[in-house]
Enzyme design. Sequence first.
Site, PDB file in Angstrom:
ATOM      1  CB  SER A   1      -0.802   0.090   1.230  1.00  0.00           C
ATOM      2  OG  SER A   1      -1.788  -1.067   1.367  1.00  0.00           O
ATOM      3  CD  GLN A   2      -1.285   6.933  -0.962  1.00  0.00           C
ATOM      4  OE1 GLN A   2      -2.276   6.489  -0.659  1.00  0.00           O
ATOM      5  NE2 GLN A   2      -1.034   8.099  -1.400  1.00  0.00           N
TER       6      GLN A   2
END
Length: 204
Positions: free
Chosen positions: A52-53
């Site tokens: 994920s970011q």
Amino acid sequence: MVDRQIRKRGICDPHVLDAMLTIPREEFVPHESRVSSYQDEPLQIGYGQSISQPYMTALMAELLELTGAETVLDVGGGSGYHAAVLGQLAARVISIEIIPALARQAEQNLSRTGLGAHITVVCGDGSQGWPAAAPYQGISVAAAAPEIPEALLAQLGDPGRLVIPVGDRFDQELRVVVKSGGVTSERVATFCRFVPLRGDAGWR
Ligand code: SAH
């Protein structure tokens, strides 16, 4: 990364910021993506999945409001990075990943970096939770569910907090479920896009 992408967007829990500063994200991404490790985006980790970011990892960790005493379930272990962050904020983390090769990779990443001491990686369908270590005072789901899986609500402790993206395959809301004193409440923290949750209570 921490100043520009995380602190500026409002993450202020000092323990979360410290974890994001000290955990080497480059150790959790494939070799060819190392140069992009600290960019503001998800990165491919193989098998059609992504880490994920960084901002999303930080936000989800902050929303759990961990004090260090909790047992946390991390659904969608992926690279093991999110588990490593949670591992610095809680007493114990169970990280469940449905793809066997990724579960092995997460375990290797965590042991190579020496960050796996309080983290157990298991391979299985996290849409059913992991009853063996329940109840959890925190549950973090890193894949998008059509609805909140019943099993996760059942395994959430009281007090307990669950953070999960809910919606269709392209567009979701990040929901926070809080159980306290026998009462369960829910709110939307933000909008987001995660890879789909698979398994029995996922998209199959
Ligand atoms: N948190 C991870 C990235 C998550 S990507 C990190 O920090 O790298 C989402 C992950 O969820 C993928 O690895 C995918 O294989 C996994 N996943 C999807 N459905 C799942 C399920 N039902 N149970 C466990 N893991 C699942």
